[in-house]
Structures are given as C-alpha cells and as structure tokens.
Design a protein around this motif. Structure first.
Motif, PDB file in Angstrom:
ATOM      1  N   THR A 133      45.685  42.893  46.545  1.00  0.00           N
ATOM      2  CA  THR A 133      45.831  42.039  45.331  1.00  0.00           C
ATOM      3  C   THR A 133      44.780  42.539  44.184  1.00  0.00           C
ATOM      4  OG1 THR A 133      46.862  40.147  46.595  1.00  0.00           O
ATOM      5  CG2 THR A 133      45.860  39.518  44.496  1.00  0.00           C
ATOM      6  N   ALA A 134      43.455  42.321  44.762  1.00  0.00           N
ATOM      7  CA  ALA A 134      42.448  42.530  43.728  1.00  0.00           C
ATOM      8  C   ALA A 134      42.494  44.124  43.257  1.00  0.00           C
ATOM      9  CB  ALA A 134      40.854  42.360  44.427  1.00  0.00           C
ATOM     10  N   VAL A 135      42.703  45.135  43.924  1.00  0.00           N
ATOM     11  CA  VAL A 135      42.808  46.504  43.229  1.00  0.00           C
ATOM     12  C   VAL A 135      43.996  46.448  42.231  1.00  0.00           C
ATOM     13  CG1 VAL A 135      43.163  48.846  43.688  1.00  0.00           C
ATOM     14  CG2 VAL A 135      41.695  47.558  45.060  1.00  0.00           C
ATOM     15  N   GLY A 136      45.162  45.679  42.645  1.00  0.00           N
ATOM     16  CA  GLY A 136      46.138  45.894  42.136  1.00  0.00           C
ATOM     17  C   GLY A 136      46.215  45.318  40.633  1.00  0.00           C
ATOM     18  N   GLU A 137      45.444  43.958  40.729  1.00  0.00           N
ATOM     19  CA  GLU A 137      45.419  43.370  39.599  1.00  0.00           C
ATOM     20  C   GLU A 137      44.531  43.920  38.362  1.00  0.00           C
ATOM     21  OE1 GLU A 137      44.302  39.543  40.613  1.00  0.00           O
ATOM     22  OE2 GLU A 137      46.320  38.728  41.011  1.00  0.00           O
ATOM     23  N   ARG A 138      43.250  44.517  39.110  1.00  0.00           N
ATOM     24  CA  ARG A 138      42.454  45.160  38.168  1.00  0.00           C
ATOM     25  C   ARG A 138      42.693  46.560  37.718  1.00  0.00           C
ATOM     26  NH1 ARG A 138      38.590  45.884  41.526  1.00  0.00           N
ATOM     27  NH2 ARG A 138      38.097  43.597  41.962  1.00  0.00           N
ATOM     28  N   GLY A 139      43.366  47.415  38.673  1.00  0.00           N
ATOM     29  CA  GLY A 139      43.661  48.707  38.481  1.00  0.00           C
ATOM     30  C   GLY A 139      42.892  49.828  38.696  1.00  0.00           C
ATOM     31  N   VAL A 140      41.654  49.096  39.525  1.00  0.00           N
ATOM     32  CA  VAL A 140      40.559  50.251  39.701  1.00  0.00           C
ATOM     33  C   VAL A 140      39.805  49.659  41.009  1.00  0.00           C
ATOM     34  CG1 VAL A 140      38.804  48.816  38.415  1.00  0.00           C
ATOM     35  CG2 VAL A 140      38.524  51.275  38.663  1.00  0.00           C
ATOM     36  N   PHE A 141      39.410  50.661  41.861  1.00  0.00           N
ATOM     37  CA  PHE A 141      38.644  50.127  42.895  1.00  0.00           C
ATOM     38  C   PHE A 141      37.125  49.932  42.527  1.00  0.00           C
ATOM     39  CE2 PHE A 141      41.897  52.005  45.366  1.00  0.00           C
ATOM     40  CZ  PHE A 141      42.045  51.531  46.613  1.00  0.00           C
ATOM     41  N   GLU A 142      36.485  48.606  43.302  1.00  0.00           N
ATOM     42  CA  GLU A 142      35.210  48.558  43.046  1.00  0.00           C
ATOM     43  C   GLU A 142      34.547  48.187  44.456  1.00  0.00           C
ATOM     44  OE1 GLU A 142      34.685  45.180  40.533  1.00  0.00           O
ATOM     45  OE2 GLU A 142      35.439  46.335  38.777  1.00  0.00           O
ATOM     46  N   SER A 143      33.202  48.592  44.448  1.00  0.00           N
ATOM     47  CA  SER A 143      32.614  48.431  46.133  1.00  0.00           C
ATOM     48  C   SER A 143      32.860  47.146  46.561  1.00  0.00           C
ATOM     49  CB  SER A 143      31.317  48.650  45.882  1.00  0.00           C
ATOM     50  OG  SER A 143      30.557  47.883  45.038  1.00  0.00           O
ATOM     51  N   GLY A 144      32.768  45.978  45.566  1.00  0.00           N
ATOM     52  CA  GLY A 144      33.107  44.724  46.184  1.00  0.00           C
ATOM     53  C   GLY A 144      34.569  44.344  46.710  1.00  0.00           C
ATOM     54  N   ASP A 145      35.528  45.024  46.542  1.00  0.00           N
ATOM     55  CA  ASP A 145      36.787  45.008  47.088  1.00  0.00           C
ATOM     56  C   ASP A 145      36.845  45.311  48.584  1.00  0.00           C
ATOM     57  OD1 ASP A 145      38.097  44.597  44.700  1.00  0.00           O
ATOM     58  OD2 ASP A 145      38.268  46.656  44.507  1.00  0.00           O
TER      59      ASP A 145
END
Length: 400
Positions: A133-145
């Motif tokens: 959900t987090a990556v899909g909504e933001r469209g980018v990976f972050e370390s926090g994911d």
C-alpha cells in the motif's frame, strides 16, 4: 549504466571477518572458530542486465496473465485484495517452515493467539499489505517501507520483538547451526555494510528502465543476500516483490500469490539464490517468472469463483432485503472471519436478531463456527476459507 560482458551480473565478493562471539553449546570446532568468510554483494543501482530472449518472452507472457488476473479483481477489489494478500502471506510463511491450518489462521485473524505460527502468518499479511500500500500510493520505495513492514511482522514475536523495525547491528547467517556460522549456507555482509547496500538496492528498485519481473527478482535476491534484519528476511524479501510489481503498475487491486509457486520449488529457489551470488541471476528470474504465470492463471480462476459467492449464498439463505442475514452475507464476504462483537456491530441488529441470522447462515452452510467453544466464538465464511487453501494447492500443482 554499467553493462557487464555478455549481459552478465557481478558476483558477490568475500570478506574475512573476525569471529569472537561467545557461544553456549555447539561443538568444540564451533567454539574454536576465529574468522568467518562473509559475502559482499555488489552495488547494483546502475547495473544493466540483458536476460536471454526466452526469459524476456516468458516474462511478457507472465505479465499479461498477471494483468488479466488483476483486472478481474477490480470488482470488489478490497475483499479480493485481502484474500490474495492472505494467500501470499501463508505461502511465504510456509517457505520459512511456519505452518498452521486454515482454521488456526482464521482464528488468529479474529485475534486468537493460541497458535504462534498462525499469529505469525497474520503478522506477515499485515506487513505485506503495509508495504504494498505504501509503495503503491507513493510510487517510490523508501527505506522506511522496509523498516515499517519489518516492525509489523516482528513486533509481537516473543524472541525478536526488540529488533522489530531495526537494521541488524550483529552478524547473522543462513543455515548451519544456531550456535555457529561454521557450516552456514550463506553468511551475509558485515553489519556496517548493510545501510549502504540497502540504499543502493532502493535506488535499483526505483528504476523504471528494467523489465518488471527482472527487476523484482533481482531485487529480491539482492535483499536476501544483504539479509538486513536479524529475522524475517525471507518474508519481507518476498513482500518486496509484490510491492515492486505494484509500484510498476503491473498490479493495482491486490497481489499475485507467487510465494505458492516458490513453495512448490523450494530446492530450486534456494539453489537459484546461490547462483545469483555467483553472478548468474537467470535461474532465479526464470523461477519467479514461472511462479508469476502459474499464480496469475490460478488467481484468475479463484477471483471468478469468489465473485460468485454472494449470489450463491443469497440463493441458499434467501434473506429478506435489509435484514440482519442479508447484511451479514456481505459482511462475511468482506471480512471472512468475524467474532460475536463484530457480527453484532456489522449487522446493525439487536443481539437476538444477530444470533438468529448467524444460525440461519450456519444452517445454510455459508459460515461455520471455528473455535468449538461456547464463549468468545468466531465464525468463518466456509467457501472463502476453503478457496484460500485450494488456490495455494492449485498454484503448487501447476509448478510441479
């Protein structure tokens, strides 16, 4: 881009590290161990790779099947998304030898903590949903994911909770003894290398010029090689595959339970991870492509079947429009496991009416009580629980 000769992939290096851990138990050789040879994964953010034509062709066919299955799940997407996430998480947990029956899993969904494996499966579902959900909504990976998903996975683990959501600050290993890395299958890089390697991996994951399944497969292998957490790496690494597909738009309404395919070919999976570390990602990519295709075909069949459940249930129960029974039919489709308090709240009816509706649904075979108790009872939608097991089995059969 960095392109290696003949479309190759950089192999892992080796670093000899001092080993002075004080161990309890283990053999005399374990206690005498003074150094270990840890792998040093290459930096991959800018590495290009050209798979063989047959892998590219198979990958495109698999992606088409994935897109068709995902499009089928667009109707009633929330309920189907939960179902598919649970299917993927159960299979991913089984790869780690975490097993529980469908009913134990259902009881854990309802909050029963009697079976630790089932509770762990529910945590894996939560972590997967959170990352996708987090990556899909933001469209980018972050370390926090990665950290947030790991925290969701491990926060209630009796042994690992203190490390939940934290990159490891100690040496770990895969296989061999619990006491010593002497006979380990894989010794990941030293802890001080992990943060830089994760940053590099995230940069690779956020590229848009790599074939989707190639990117997801390589990213998974790199994550497993880094092994950034003290535990839970396999489940987080496979969640990363689904999140990668969501970021690239290959899936929009759920996940494709590829872990069921991997589960059927566990020996090939672990061997392919070893080949990746030797500089050949092709076997792992081919396995993930095949798993994605098998999972997509069987997912499409399950989606079609599941979408017919509300009508079938209604035909069997024949509830009056607006009644507690009619309301609960839809409630069990969206939430296939419900306890008494949830049933009363969702039905909008008085206690006596809610229980009368439950009896009616149970008599029709739509739901069944799964605790066997007179207090703190839990009911599950029989067809949905059976389909969860059946989808996993069908994908595995297709991989054999």
């Amino acid at each position: 881009m960095i392109l290696f000769p003949d479309g190759g992939w950089p192999p892992h290096g080796v670093e000899t590290l001092p080993w002075r851990q004080q161990m309890r138990g283990g053999t005399r050789e374990d206690r005498m161990l003074q150094t270990v040879d840890a792998t040093v994964p290459p930096l991959i953010a800018d590495v290009d790779y050209e798979p063989a034509l047959e892998i590219i062709t198979a990958s495109e066919e698999a992606l088409l099947a994935v897109a068709q299955a995902d499009a089928g799940a667009s109707r009633r997407s929330s309920a189907l998304s939960r179902f598919l996430i649970r299917t993927e998480s159960v299979a991913s947990s089984k790869i780690e030898r975490i097993t529980a029956s469908a009913e134990d899993f259902a009881r854990a969904i309802a909050g029963n903590r009697g079976n630790s494996s089932a509770v762990s499966m529910v945590a894996a579902s939560r972590a997967l949903h959170q990352m996708v959900t987090a990556v899909g909504e933001r469209g980018v990976f972050e370390s926090g994911d990665l950290l947030d998903a790991h925290h969701s996975l491990m926060q209630d683990d009796p042994l690992e909770a203190r490390y939940a959501g934290r990159v490891r600050d100690m040496q770990n290993w895969v296989g061999g003894s619990d006491h010593s890395p002497r006979d380990a299958l894989h010794i990941p890089p030293a802890p001080e290398r992990v943060s830089a390697l994760l940053d590099d991996l995230l940069a690779y994951l956020n590229r848009d010029d790599v074939p989707v399944l190639v990117q997801a497969s390589i990213a998974h292998a790199q994550f497993e090689s880094i092994h950034p957490f003290t535990d839970g790496n396999g489940r987080i690494g496979r969640a990363l595959v689904s999140a990668s597909l969501r970021r690239r738009g290959a899936i929009r309404n759920g996940v494709i339970p590829m872990a069921s395919g991997i589960l059927a070919r566990q020996g090939d999976y672990f061997a392919a991870l070893g080949e990746y570390r030797s500089g050949d990602p092709a076997p792992l990519i081919a396995l993930f492509v095949r798993s994605a295709h098998a999972a997509a075909i069987e997912t499409a069949a399950s989606v079609e079947r599941i979408q017919s459940f509300p009508e079938e249930w209604s035909a069997g129960v024949r509830p009056r429009r607006g009644s507690a029974a009619a309301t609960l039919l839809l409630a069990f489709f969206d939430n296939p496991v419900l306890n008494a308090a949830e049933i009363e709240r969702l039905s909008g009816a008085k206690t006596a009416q809610a229980y009368a509706a439950i009896d009616r649904l149970a008599e029709a075979g739509v739901i069944r009580e799964i605790t066997g108790r007179k207090r703190d009872r839990v009911w599950g939608a029989a067809d949905l629980l059976a389909e969860l097991d059946d989808l996993d089995r069908r994908i595995q059969r297709r991989m054999i």
